[in-house]
Scaffold this motif. Structure first.
Motif, PDB file in Angstrom:
ATOM      1  N   ILE A  86       2.163  12.000   0.038  1.00  0.00           N
ATOM      2  CA  ILE A  86       2.385  10.598  -0.287  1.00  0.00           C
ATOM      3  C   ILE A  86       3.106   9.894   0.850  1.00  0.00           C
ATOM      4  N   THR A  87       2.862   8.584   0.942  1.00  0.00           N
ATOM      5  CA  THR A  87       3.622   7.707   1.833  1.00  0.00           C
ATOM      6  C   THR A  87       4.144   6.577   0.948  1.00  0.00           C
ATOM      7  N   LEU A  88       4.718   5.558   1.555  1.00  0.00           N
ATOM      8  CA  LEU A  88       5.217   4.434   0.762  1.00  0.00           C
ATOM      9  C   LEU A  88       4.095   3.681   0.051  1.00  0.00           C
ATOM     10  N   ASP A  89       2.868   3.772   0.560  1.00  0.00           N
ATOM     11  CA  ASP A  89       1.799   2.988  -0.058  1.00  0.00           C
ATOM     12  C   ASP A  89       0.500   3.761  -0.272  1.00  0.00           C
ATOM     13  N   SER A  90       0.576   5.109  -0.267  1.00  0.00           N
ATOM     14  CA  SER A  90      -0.669   5.861  -0.457  1.00  0.00           C
ATOM     15  C   SER A  90      -0.416   7.268  -0.968  1.00  0.00           C
ATOM     16  N   ILE A  91      -1.494   7.841  -1.477  1.00  0.00           N
ATOM     17  CA  ILE A  91      -1.498   9.251  -1.887  1.00  0.00           C
ATOM     18  C   ILE A  91      -2.796   9.862  -1.387  1.00  0.00           C
ATOM     19  N   ASN A  92      -2.712  11.100  -0.954  1.00  0.00           N
ATOM     20  CA  ASN A  92      -3.885  11.824  -0.487  1.00  0.00           C
ATOM     21  C   ASN A  92      -4.181  12.919  -1.504  1.00  0.00           C
ATOM     22  N   VAL A  93      -5.320  12.801  -2.170  1.00  0.00           N
ATOM     23  CA  VAL A  93      -5.724  13.766  -3.190  1.00  0.00           C
ATOM     24  C   VAL A  93      -6.986  14.476  -2.705  1.00  0.00           C
ATOM     25  N   ASN A  94      -6.847  15.763  -2.469  1.00  0.00           N
ATOM     26  CA  ASN A  94      -7.990  16.585  -2.034  1.00  0.00           C
ATOM     27  C   ASN A  94      -8.689  15.993  -0.812  1.00  0.00           C
ATOM     28  N   GLY A  95      -7.916  15.501   0.143  1.00  0.00           N
ATOM     29  CA  GLY A  95      -8.471  14.975   1.383  1.00  0.00           C
ATOM     30  C   GLY A  95      -8.924  13.533   1.309  1.00  0.00           C
ATOM     31  N   MET A  96      -8.791  12.904   0.139  1.00  0.00           N
ATOM     32  CA  MET A  96      -9.193  11.510  -0.006  1.00  0.00           C
ATOM     33  C   MET A  96      -7.946  10.642  -0.170  1.00  0.00           C
ATOM     34  N   GLU A  97      -7.718   9.784   0.815  1.00  0.00           N
ATOM     35  CA  GLU A  97      -6.527   8.934   0.774  1.00  0.00           C
ATOM     36  C   GLU A  97      -6.799   7.663  -0.013  1.00  0.00           C
ATOM     37  N   SER A  98      -5.877   7.351  -0.917  1.00  0.00           N
ATOM     38  CA  SER A  98      -5.946   6.129  -1.710  1.00  0.00           C
ATOM     39  C   SER A  98      -4.738   5.286  -1.342  1.00  0.00           C
TER      40      SER A  98
END
Length: 199
Positions: free
Chosen positions: A123-135
């Motif tokens: 995670i970052t301040l504005d995203s999450i990476n789930v199974n290689g896919m960043e949202s």
């Protein structure tokens, strides 16, 4: 002086010069080795001081035994943390297989970002990476983190026993966020009360 004596003297002088060169080179090598050792020691001490000064350090395994509730909610659905891909990734903190709503911490000072990274959900301040896919947060979706119902803005929030964590990515409507908050489990106190604390 005879030719023979001159040659012997010359050979003796050459050997003396070779010994001087060898001694000088040997001293240079020792000097470089000594300075290298000092430089490495200074760098290691500097790195150690930087690590201590730069923030809380994760404690040794066994320095605590805590449980927290967690829900990762992506695009209107809870992420299934019961999958084996998320289970038992670290001795410091982990999720047990089949018990994806409980974080087990076995070390003090574990930041939320470190824990999420340890289960392959960075995670970052504005995203999450789930199974290689960043949202990432955009005009349609928000990325938010909640602890005990309150928004936090520090991905390095230090996790505390019986915290209720929501990591949310999706529509920013109050209804969607409220629904996700209502789904955050509340089992950590129950597990802490068990004789073996769920382990």
């Amino acid at each position: 002086m005879s030719e023979d004596k001159r040659l012997k003297k010359r050979e003796k002088d050459l050997r003396r010069q070779d010994r001087k060169k060898h001694k000088k080179r040997s001293k240079q090598i020792k000097l470089v080795r000594t300075y290298s050792i000092y430089l490495i020691a200074i760098l290691l001490i500097g790195y150690g001081l930087f690590s201590v000064i730069s923030g809380p350090q994760i404690g040794p395994v066994g320095s605590t035994h805590e449980h927290l509730d967690i829900l990762v909610y992506i695009n209107g659905e809870p992420l299934d943390l019961n999958q084996s891909r998320y289970a038992m990734k670290s001795g410091y903190g982990h999720i047990h297989g089949g018990e994806g709503d409980i974080m087990h911490l076995h070390a003090i000072n574990i930041p939320l970002s470190w824990f999420m990274e340890s289960i392959d959900l960075s995670i970052t301040l504005d995203s999450i990476n789930v199974n290689g896919m960043e949202s990432s947060a955009d005009e349609n979706n928000v990325f938010l983190m909640f602890v005990n119902g309150d928004i936090i803005t520090d991905v390095d929030y230090i996790l505390i026993d019986e915290d209720r964590i929501l990591v949310y990515y999706g529509p920013g409507s109050d209804d969607d966020i409220s629904r996700a908050l209502s789904l955050v489990p509340n089992r950590s106190a129950e597990i802490n009360a068990m004789p073996n604390q769920g382990d």
